[in-house]
Design an enzyme around this catalytic site. Structure first.
Site, PDB file in Angstrom:
ATOM      1  CG  HIS A 101       7.438   1.566  12.800  1.00  0.00           C
ATOM      2  ND1 HIS A 101       8.108   2.243  11.818  1.00  0.00           N
ATOM      3  CD2 HIS A 101       7.558   2.338  13.923  1.00  0.00           C
ATOM      4  CE1 HIS A 101       8.594   3.380  12.314  1.00  0.00           C
ATOM      5  NE2 HIS A 101       8.274   3.456  13.592  1.00  0.00           N
ATOM      6  CG  HIS A 153       5.825   4.285   3.688  1.00  0.00           C
ATOM      7  ND1 HIS A 153       5.456   5.527   4.129  1.00  0.00           N
ATOM      8  CD2 HIS A 153       6.822   3.855   4.501  1.00  0.00           C
ATOM      9  CE1 HIS A 153       6.215   5.852   5.167  1.00  0.00           C
ATOM     10  NE2 HIS A 153       7.053   4.869   5.414  1.00  0.00           N
ATOM     11  CG  ASP A 176      12.274  -1.500   6.758  1.00  0.00           C
ATOM     12  OD1 ASP A 176      13.424  -1.040   6.850  1.00  0.00           O
ATOM     13  OD2 ASP A 176      11.362  -1.192   7.533  1.00  0.00           O
TER      14      ASP A 176
HETATM   15  N1  CMC Z   1       0.651  -6.336   0.805  1.00  0.00           N
HETATM   16  C1  CMC Z   1      -0.622  -6.488   0.337  1.00  0.00           C
HETATM   17  N2  CMC Z   1      -1.576  -5.534   0.423  1.00  0.00           N
HETATM   18  C2  CMC Z   1      -1.239  -4.398   1.043  1.00  0.00           C
HETATM   19  C3  CMC Z   1       0.058  -4.156   1.544  1.00  0.00           C
HETATM   20  C4  CMC Z   1       1.021  -5.190   1.409  1.00  0.00           C
HETATM   21  N3  CMC Z   1       2.264  -5.010   1.872  1.00  0.00           N
HETATM   22  N4  CMC Z   1       0.117  -2.932   2.099  1.00  0.00           N
HETATM   23  C5  CMC Z   1      -1.100  -2.388   1.952  1.00  0.00           C
HETATM   24  N5  CMC Z   1      -1.917  -3.280   1.296  1.00  0.00           N
HETATM   25  C6  CMC Z   1      -3.311  -3.039   0.904  1.00  0.00           C
HETATM   26  C7  CMC Z   1      -4.255  -3.171   2.076  1.00  0.00           C
HETATM   27  O1  CMC Z   1      -4.746  -4.486   2.200  1.00  0.00           O
HETATM   28  C8  CMC Z   1      -5.329  -2.181   1.734  1.00  0.00           C
HETATM   29  O2  CMC Z   1      -6.181  -2.783   0.782  1.00  0.00           O
HETATM   30  P1  CMC Z   1      -7.764  -2.375   0.742  1.00  0.00           P
HETATM   31  O3  CMC Z   1      -7.801  -0.915   0.386  1.00  0.00           O
HETATM   32  O4  CMC Z   1      -8.321  -3.262  -0.318  1.00  0.00           O
HETATM   33  O5  CMC Z   1      -8.291  -2.644   2.114  1.00  0.00           O
HETATM   34  C9  CMC Z   1      -4.573  -1.057   1.017  1.00  0.00           C
HETATM   35  O6  CMC Z   1      -3.403  -1.678   0.465  1.00  0.00           O
HETATM   36  C10 CMC Z   1      -4.155   0.093   1.920  1.00  0.00           C
HETATM   37  O7  CMC Z   1      -3.487  -0.466   3.045  1.00  0.00           O
HETATM   38  P2  CMC Z   1      -3.544   0.136   4.511  1.00  0.00           P
HETATM   39  O8  CMC Z   1      -3.167  -0.931   5.483  1.00  0.00           O
HETATM   40  O9  CMC Z   1      -4.842   0.847   4.724  1.00  0.00           O
HETATM   41  O10 CMC Z   1      -2.428   1.228   4.400  1.00  0.00           O
HETATM   42  P3  CMC Z   1      -1.602   1.818   5.565  1.00  0.00           P
HETATM   43  O11 CMC Z   1      -1.123   3.124   5.116  1.00  0.00           O
HETATM   44  O12 CMC Z   1      -2.343   1.762   6.857  1.00  0.00           O
HETATM   45  O13 CMC Z   1      -0.380   0.750   5.687  1.00  0.00           O
HETATM   46  C11 CMC Z   1       1.715  -0.242   5.855  1.00  0.00           C
HETATM   47  C12 CMC Z   1       0.939   1.019   5.474  1.00  0.00           C
HETATM   48  C13 CMC Z   1       3.210   0.067   5.741  1.00  0.00           C
HETATM   49  C14 CMC Z   1       1.406  -0.642   7.314  1.00  0.00           C
HETATM   50  C15 CMC Z   1       1.307  -1.400   4.894  1.00  0.00           C
HETATM   51  O14 CMC Z   1       1.571  -1.041   3.562  1.00  0.00           O
HETATM   52  C16 CMC Z   1       1.993  -2.711   5.264  1.00  0.00           C
HETATM   53  O15 CMC Z   1       1.494  -3.437   6.135  1.00  0.00           O
HETATM   54  N6  CMC Z   1       3.161  -3.041   4.594  1.00  0.00           N
HETATM   55  C17 CMC Z   1       3.932  -4.178   4.941  1.00  0.00           C
HETATM   56  C18 CMC Z   1       4.788  -3.878   6.169  1.00  0.00           C
HETATM   57  C19 CMC Z   1       5.968  -2.983   5.843  1.00  0.00           C
HETATM   58  O16 CMC Z   1       6.685  -3.219   4.878  1.00  0.00           O
HETATM   59  N7  CMC Z   1       6.184  -1.972   6.710  1.00  0.00           N
HETATM   60  C20 CMC Z   1       7.355  -1.114   6.617  1.00  0.00           C
HETATM   61  C21 CMC Z   1       7.048   0.309   6.306  1.00  0.00           C
HETATM   62  S1  CMC Z   1       8.552   1.183   5.846  1.00  0.00           S
HETATM   63  C22 CMC Z   1       9.491   1.246   7.304  1.00  0.00           C
HETATM   64  C23 CMC Z   1       9.034   2.302   8.230  1.00  0.00           C
HETATM   65  O17 CMC Z   1       9.136   3.478   7.865  1.00  0.00           O
HETATM   66  O18 CMC Z   1       8.593   1.933   9.334  1.00  0.00           O
END
Ligand code: CMC
Length: 427
Positions: free
Chosen positions: A264, A305, A363
């Protein structure tokens, strides 16, 4: 017109629910009566669950739309300023001139913190993470403002909102000054909200500070872009804490804790740490491969995201500001920023990231921008918390001003069935 119904068939039983329509966004099936039929829904991570009704912020993740009270974020970032956006989020409408002036005056006159709060800082180690200090100090505000803790009183709620928005920059800057052993700077009423924060962060009692208008404007934009984001993890935390009747300072402190994590608000700090870890443009491919490897827990921080699956509209605005700041401070050729731009270019073309719709989020650029402004990495999430406070307060106030119920999710229990206690000697 008869209300639309959704039908759920479980075994031979059909259960009907109302289908509700908002002003924008997908229709919502009201399943609140489901428990009376002996079922709960299961939605880990709240992928498909609306936990409240709100009029504050709207996101269309597929189209990359973000509206505060109906106004597109791009327009607010270009034409408005943070205090006007605060007024809008809190009150629902843009202020006329007298209302804006009164609001600015009210905020300006609540920026100082109680002298006793200074003593809190002495209890922390100098190397404590500023988020750790902020969670503690903001929670402690409830010990100072007993006079406005009646959450049923709209005037008390309004004063608490002003106090929180006004004092967050002061507390944030105190966290920084404490860590470097410099004296705390008192807020200065003649300055804008963003300038005042820069003054308290980087000013000293020894000389008057001058401001680069590009940097102050960039900071104000960062505040606008982070001001609210509907029911994200920290805002939902604030609402859940608020649903128990806890006071606003305690609720915001809970929100700060939830924001801290790298998935987050902690992502902006994690982006810079990641860039340092990558170290050199020649290493980017290695880290991209690691991010794609399902066995590796490494992720590209600042990418992806939960809601935006096309692009993050905040990132689009922030990218522009990022380049303006890099230009203004002459950092375009800094190796770290060159590395960031190359990482962005490579990831945007990579099949894995394109296919999974993983775009740079706000971010990614805010971390680089804050770093170019000279803000230390461990202060990035503190600045996110400072900006998000108005959103948290607006959402909390919206909930408390309307009929609401205690937030209490249920679970799918997969533990032991009932069993008898066994004495230690018999285990
Ligand atoms: N790098 C590599 N792979 C990723 C990433 C990433 N940053 N983000 C998602 N994936 C992959 C993940 O491994 C999964 O792959 P698979 O379907 O093969 O298992 C797929 O994409 C979907 O990911 P998810 O974790 O199920 O998606 P989510 O919606 O739960 O996660 C997230 C969203 C923001 C937590 C994630 O994209 C992440 O960890 N990003 C990096 C951290 C980040 O930049 N966070 C800030 C968000 S913006 C600020 C805010 O509003 O808080």
């Amino acid at each position: 017109m008869a209300a639309r119904k959704a039908k759920l068939i479980v075994d031979d039983k059909t259960i009907e629910f109302d289908v509700l329509s908002g002003t924008l966004g997908p229709d919502v099936i009201d399943i609140s009566s489901l428990h009376s039929h002996g079922y709960f829904t299961y939605d880990s991570g709240f992928n498909s669950t609306a936990a409240c009704e709100s009029k504050i912020t709207f996101i269309d993740g597929d189209k990359g739309v973000l509206l505060y009270r109906g106004y597109p974020i791009e327009q607010l970032a270009s034409h408005s300023n943070f205090l006007e956006v605060c007024y809008l989020l809190l009150n629902g409408e843009l202020p006329d001139k007298p209302s804006y002036e009164q609001f600015s005056k009210d905020i300006t006159h609540h920026t100082m913190v109680h002298e006793q709060i200074r003593h809190f800082f002495n209890g922390f180690r100098r190397d404590a993470h500023p988020m750790a200090i902020m969670v503690g100090v903001v929670g402690a505000l409830s010990a100072f403002y007993h006079d406005t803790l009646d959450i049923k009183n709209p005037e008390h709620r309004a004063i608490s909102a002003l106090r929180l928005i006004a004092k967050m920059p002061t507390i944030a800057a105190m966290c920084y000054k404490y860590s470097i052993g410099q004296p705390f700077m008192q807020p200065m009423n003649k300055l804008s909200y963003a300038e005042n924060f820069l003054h308290m962060m980087f000013g000293t009692p020894c000389e008057e500070m001058t401001f680069d208008p590009v940097l102050a404007k960039a900071l104000d934009r960062i505040f606008i872009l982070h001001a609210d984001h509907e029911q994200n993890a920290s805002t939902s935390t604030v609402r859940l804490a608020g649903s128990t009747g806890a006071n606003p300072f305690a609720c915001i402190s809970a929100g700060i804790g939830a924001l801290w994590g790298p998935a987050h608000g902690g992502a902006n700090e994690a982006v810079l740490n990641m860039l340092h870890e990558i170290g050199d443009v020649s290493q980017i491919h290695k880290f991209i491969e690691r991010a794609k490897d399902p066995k590796d827990t490494f992720r590209l921080m600042g990418f992806g995201h939960r809601v935006y699956k096309n692009y993050d509209p905040r990132a689009k605005v922030m990218r522009e500001t990022c380049h303006e700041v890099l230009e203004a401070v002459g950092a375009h050729n800094d190796p770290l920023f060159k590395l960031a731009m190359e990482l962005e270019r490579i990831a945007l073309q990579d099949e894995y990231f394109v296919e999974k719709k993983l775009y740079p989020n706000v971010d990614f650029y805010s971390g680089i921008t804050l770093s170019a402004i000279g803000i230390p990495t461990n202060m990035f999430t503190v600045i996110f918390a400072l900006a998000r406070t108005v959103g948290w307060v607006a959402q909390w106030n919206e909930m408390i001003s309307n009929p609401y119920r205690l937030g209490r999710p249920r679970q799918l229990y997969t533990g032991y069935k009932e069993r008898n206690y066994v004495k230690m000697t018999e285990r």
